[in-house]
Scaffold this motif. Structure first.
Motif, short mmCIF file in Angstrom:
data_model
loop_
_atom_site.label_atom_id
_atom_site.label_comp_id
_atom_site.label_asym_id
_atom_site.label_seq_id
_atom_site.Cartn_x
_atom_site.Cartn_y
_atom_site.Cartn_z
N UNK A 552 -4.22 -7.40 0.65
CA UNK A 552 -5.03 -7.57 1.87
C UNK A 552 -4.17 -7.52 3.13
N UNK A 553 -2.98 -8.05 3.01
CA UNK A 553 -2.06 -8.04 4.13
C UNK A 553 -1.67 -6.60 4.48
N UNK A 554 -1.42 -5.82 3.44
CA UNK A 554 -1.05 -4.41 3.66
C UNK A 554 -2.19 -3.67 4.38
N UNK A 555 -3.42 -3.95 3.95
CA UNK A 555 -4.57 -3.30 4.61
C UNK A 555 -4.60 -3.64 6.09
N UNK A 556 -4.29 -4.89 6.39
CA UNK A 556 -4.33 -5.34 7.78
C UNK A 556 -3.25 -4.63 8.59
N UNK A 557 -2.02 -4.65 8.05
CA UNK A 557 -0.89 -4.07 8.78
C UNK A 557 -1.10 -2.57 9.02
N UNK A 558 -1.67 -1.88 8.04
CA UNK A 558 -1.86 -0.43 8.17
C UNK A 558 -3.22 -0.06 8.76
N UNK A 559 -3.93 -1.05 9.26
CA UNK A 559 -5.23 -0.80 9.92
C UNK A 559 -6.27 -0.21 8.99
N UNK A 560 -6.27 -0.65 7.74
CA UNK A 560 -7.19 -0.06 6.76
C UNK A 560 -8.41 -0.93 6.48
N UNK A 561 -8.55 -2.02 7.24
CA UNK A 561 -9.62 -2.97 6.90
C UNK A 561 -11.01 -2.35 6.95
N UNK A 586 -1.54 4.55 1.19
CA UNK A 586 -0.73 3.37 1.53
C UNK A 586 -0.46 2.54 0.28
N UNK A 587 -1.55 2.26 -0.44
CA UNK A 587 -1.44 1.35 -1.59
C UNK A 587 -0.51 1.88 -2.67
N UNK A 588 -0.50 3.20 -2.79
CA UNK A 588 0.33 3.74 -3.86
C UNK A 588 1.52 4.52 -3.33
N UNK A 589 1.92 4.15 -2.13
CA UNK A 589 3.08 4.84 -1.57
C UNK A 589 4.31 4.50 -2.41
N UNK A 645 1.43 3.57 -14.28
CA UNK A 645 0.43 2.67 -14.88
C UNK A 645 -0.62 2.27 -13.84
N UNK A 646 -0.14 1.97 -12.62
CA UNK A 646 -1.06 1.57 -11.55
C UNK A 646 -1.95 2.76 -11.15
N UNK A 647 -1.37 3.94 -11.09
CA UNK A 647 -2.16 5.14 -10.76
C UNK A 647 -3.24 5.35 -11.82
N UNK A 648 -2.85 5.23 -13.09
CA UNK A 648 -3.81 5.42 -14.18
C UNK A 648 -4.90 4.35 -14.18
N UNK A 649 -4.57 3.22 -13.59
CA UNK A 649 -5.58 2.14 -13.51
C UNK A 649 -6.55 2.40 -12.37
N UNK A 650 -6.01 2.63 -11.17
CA UNK A 650 -6.86 2.63 -9.98
C UNK A 650 -7.64 3.93 -9.75
N UNK A 651 -6.98 5.08 -9.91
CA UNK A 651 -7.67 6.34 -9.62
C UNK A 651 -8.99 6.49 -10.39
#
Ligand code: SAM
Length: 833
Positions: A552-561, A586-589, A645-651
């Motif tokens: 959530x913090x990352x979303x805020x910092x990168x203006x993604x809210x 951003x999330x998967x950078x 693993x994260x890519x295979x989870x989220x996409x």
């Protein structure tokens, strides 16, 4: 250094004035000020109230700390010498000092209401004795929980101080309550009128006569012969009576560490300095804080609820609240029967009636080489044999939470934190795979309890919820208690929104009769989770909150809210897919993953992924890419494998599941709460009707232990389903735990019984152990790149292992106490209670 040197003009003036003149001038000024003050007060029109404003506190300070104790005849004179001066200001000065009285009354009232609901008591028939009741504050304060004048047939306030009794009489006259009697008497000699003329040596039946409630707030610490008062309470109260006590105390945890009947030691320890200081301080007012008073109370009564608190407003004075019941609840044949019945339900053993105990044990022994006993049963037998109360779990209104020793390091290692505030397994898939019926006996890991609630909607015969972390089980208990005691509106606020401003009041006055003492203590100390106006409430707590907060913090910092909000509101999959790339970027950078997500620290601390499980992910990556494990590569590769693993989870989640109205797991992570459209099934109004119906949780048993420990004590061939989630991923590949768990599961499951498990690996190493131990294993779900295995999509595979063969019983290392091995002692028939 001289501030006014004698050479300065001021210095020479002072030198010229005689010292005596200075004293005379000073005294004259004080006399003048005093006369002026007296004149000013006497010319004021209104009369001065010496029991209000500053006088209240001056009187309190004078009576408590300055006034010398008068030498008198006995305790009454001592009390009068202390209270006479301050009787009029007593209530005003004690509001803040005598903390916890309202909570104690609320807990007692909740128990009484529960008795009325379960038809064990009738409205208008209860008798209440407030021992050392002082000015009657408690009795008036009880009216915010119960209508005192109609709920109780009679209320007795017993106090030895005539001046406080006078204040009490005035109070009840003002309130017009006719069912309250103020008795100015020593509590040691008080008897209820119906038994007053009976010879004290005669034993009176407390089954029908006696008080339904006795309370003592801050009086036990003032009574010199507290033993006799505590003893007298047992004959004053009915067999079914409730005792409520609230008082100051000091104690070291060492004193209680070997006791299993105190209902949890949360917050109980007072450090050495605190113990010394508070005892010495209260000693000045003849208030005794020694630990023995609370100890004796806990020895003479069964603990229903106990809590240790601090009055921080006044420097952190330690105080406790104790809700107890008659300890000898089990001395009747019916009591023995109850222990046996409970034990049978903990272990899935056949229930053996004590009447034919010996005969039936022999029969059962033919079937089973060893007698299966729960740890709770063993501790009950030991306690009964030592004339100690039973563990508090036995005195509770519900028996779903099974006794465990909260001071064992295997439980304290978790501190006071649960890891998961919500489940990370999709119960929709479980239902499809398991098809739970009324005949099922299920063993499942508790986690946050969400899936347990889901299974219970199919009314299986029994659900054994197991977790080693006591706090996970406290969370499940809170959910269960909420369904029993609250309406859908409140349940939604607590578990849907994760916040409820009135949580504390609900906990004390509604949830408490349905919670174990440990769970109550835990939630009393964590009310801020739901009531704090900062933060996101329940779903921003627990070990896994770090990951959620960070995202959530990352979303805020990168203006993604706003993008995230749109993602959570999208109504179609194409709409959702179109929003995703910006957030994904951003999330998967790669830098973020290289620096944070791919690290072992993040995996364990923030996402709850232990090292062994992380290694399984890395191993799969090696296999997939045909790599061999040389050290040079591994540092870089481990980060990459986690990233993949994260890519295979989220996409696939964004591709195939609707976050706004179906995938409540990700909706919660992104929004911090559920919505009316997107939530687990147990939060629907329909599920509420089912789960709040009487007996909905009768089949639930909550065990705080390792899975293996629980299965070892379950009667052979009694389970039909075991849901072990990803717990086997935590085992060491070189250890024997996986193999031993497979064996014990084989022994506990019926032929054809199934184990449902999930793993971070597509081909978990321990499947072989299941196959070697009488199971046929089938992968029922596999997550290949680009596909979804379920709505969470967090695990690489899902398996069902079906028992097809009996294996020889594992040689267990469980320690059975000498009591349970000795036939004579283990039979409750032979216990002298
Ligand atoms: C600190 S006050 C608490 C009063 C009241 N329970 C409350 O919470 O406001 C302690 C009370 O215990 C009473 N008390 C002390 N020893 C007693 C005894 N032996 N018999 C009856 N009352 C006693 C005192 O008179 C006093 O009212």
């Amino acid at each position: 250094m001289d501030l006014v040197s004698s050479s300065s003009p001021v210095g020479s003036l002072l030198n010229s004035v005689d010292q005596q003149h200075v004293y005379i001038a000073g005294t004259a000024f004080l006399v003048f000020a005093l006369v002026a003050a007296v004149l000013l007060f006497s010319f004021r029109k209104q009369k001065i109230d010496y029991n209000s404003g500053i006088f209240t506190y001056l009187k309190f300070i004078y009576a408590s700390f300055l006034k010398p104790h008068e030498k008198g005849d006995g305790q009454q004179d001592a009390l009068e010498s202390f209270y006479k001066t301050q009787a009029g200001v007593y209530d005003a000065t004690r509001k803040r000092l005598l903390c916890g009285r309202e909570d104690m009354l609320g807990l007692v009232a909740a128990q009484l209401k529960h008795k009325v609901e379960s038809k064990a008591l009738r409205h208008g028939e209860a008798v209440w004795v407030d021992m050392g009741g002082g000015t009657g504050y408690n009795i008036e304060a009880m009216s915010s929980f119960l209508p005192v004048d109609s709920f109780f047939s009679h209320v007795y306030l017993v106090d030895l101080s005539p001046s406080l009794c006078d204040v009490a009489r005035q109070r009840f006259q003002r309130l017009g309550w006719k069912n309250v009697s103020v008795v100015c008497q020593d509590v040691r000699t008080f008897r209820l009128p119906e038994v007053e003329n009976v010879d004290p040596r005669t034993k009176i039946s407390t089954t029908t006569s006696g008080a339904d409630v006795a309370t003592m707030s801050y009086s036990l610490s003032m009574i010199p012969d507290y033993y006799s008062v505590v003893d007298s309470l047992t004959s004053l109260m009915k067999t079914s009576g409730i005792l409520g006590v609230c008082d100051f105390y000091v104690q070291s945890i060492v004193d209680v560490s070997s006791r299993n009947y105190i209902g949890g030691a949360f917050n109980r320890h007072v450090n050495w300095l605190g113990r010394l200081f508070w005892r010495a301080w209260f000693d000045l007012d003849r208030v005794s804080l020694e630990a023995a008073r609370r100890d004796y109370l806990e020895y003479r009564f069964g603990t229903v609820i106990s809590a240790s608190e601090r009055n921080y407003l006044l420097g952190g004075i330690p105080y406790y609240i104790f809700i107890g019941c008659q300890k000898d609840l089990v001395s009747s044949p019916a009591g023995n029967d109850a222990i046996e019945k409970l034990d049978a339900s903990f272990t899935e053993s056949p229930y053996l009636s004590p009447a034919n105990h010996r005969q039936e044990v022999e029969k059962a022994n033919e079937q089973s080489a060893r007698e299966i006993r729960s740890k709770a049963y063993e501790s009950a037998i030991i306690n009964l044999d030592s004339n100690l109360p039973l563990p508090s779990a036995f005195y509770q209104n519900h028996h779903y939470r099974i006794f465990y020793n909260d001071l064992l390091p295997k439980h304290t290692q978790f501190g006071n934190e649960y890891i998961y505030a919500f489940n990370w397994e999709d119960p929709r898939v479980d239902h499809r795979l398991l098809n739970i019926t009324r005949d099922d006996v299920i063993l499942a890991i508790t986690s946050a309890g969400d899936n347990i609630l889901d299974y219970l909607q199919n009314s299986p015969r029994r659900v054994h919820a197991v977790d080693l972390n006591p706090n996970q089980n406290h969370l499940l208990e809170l959910k269960v208690a909420s369904f029993i005691a609250l309406g859908h509106r409140d349940v939604w606020k607590i578990f849907g929104e994760g916040k409820h401003p009135e949580f504390r009041q609900l906990l004390v006055s509604k949830l408490s009769p349905h919670l174990s003492s440990q769970a109550f203590q835990y939630w009393l100390d964590h009310t801020h989770v739901f009531t704090s106006s900062y933060g996101k409430g329940l779903y921003e707590t627990g070990g896994s909150r770090h990951a959620i907060k960070m995202v959530r913090y990352i979303f805020k910092v990168f203006g993604l809210e706003s993008e995230v909000r749109k993602l959570c509101e999208a109504q179609t999959l194409p709409e959702q897919r179109a929003i995703w790339p910006r957030i994904r970027g951003v999330l998967m950078s790669r830098p973020l993953h290289w620096a944070v997500v791919g690290t072992e620290w993040f995996a364990w601390k923030a996402a709850g992924v232990p090292r062994n499980q992380r290694n399984m992910i890395i191993d799969d990556y090696y296999k997939r890419n045909g790599l061999n494990q040389n050290m040079e590569q591994s540092k870089d590769v481990s980060g990459k494998s986690i990233w993949e693993y994260v890519v295979d989870t989220l996409d696939p989640v964004v591709q195939d599941t609707m976050i706004s109205n179906d995938n409540y797991f990700y909706f919660l992570c992104l929004q911090g709460q559920f919505s009316r459209k997107c939530h687990p099934a147990y939060l629907s109004p329909r599920a509420h009707v089912k789960l709040s119906s009487p007996g909905a949780f009768d089949g639930l048993r909550i065990h705080t232990d390792e899975i293996n420990e629980v299965i070892k004590r379950i009667t052979p061939r009694s389970l039909t389903i075991a849901v072990v989630m990803d717990s086997m991923d935590w085992f060491d590949t070189d250890g024997v735990e996986a193999s031993s768990q497979a064996q014990t599961l084989n022994y506990a499951l019926k032929m054809g019984g199934r184990i449902l498990l999930r793993s971070a690996s597509i081909e978990p190493w321990y499947i072989k152990q299941f196959e070697e131990n009488g199971f046929s294993a089938r992968r029922v779900g596999a997550r290949f790149p680009g596909t979804c295995i379920d709505r969470v999509n967090m695990y690489a595979s899902t398996w069902i292992c079906t028992k097809t063969k009996e294996v020889e019983r594992p040689c267990t290392d469980r320690a059975i106490s000498s009591f349970s091995l000795d036939e004579k002692r283990s039979s409750v028939d032979h216990l002298e209670l």
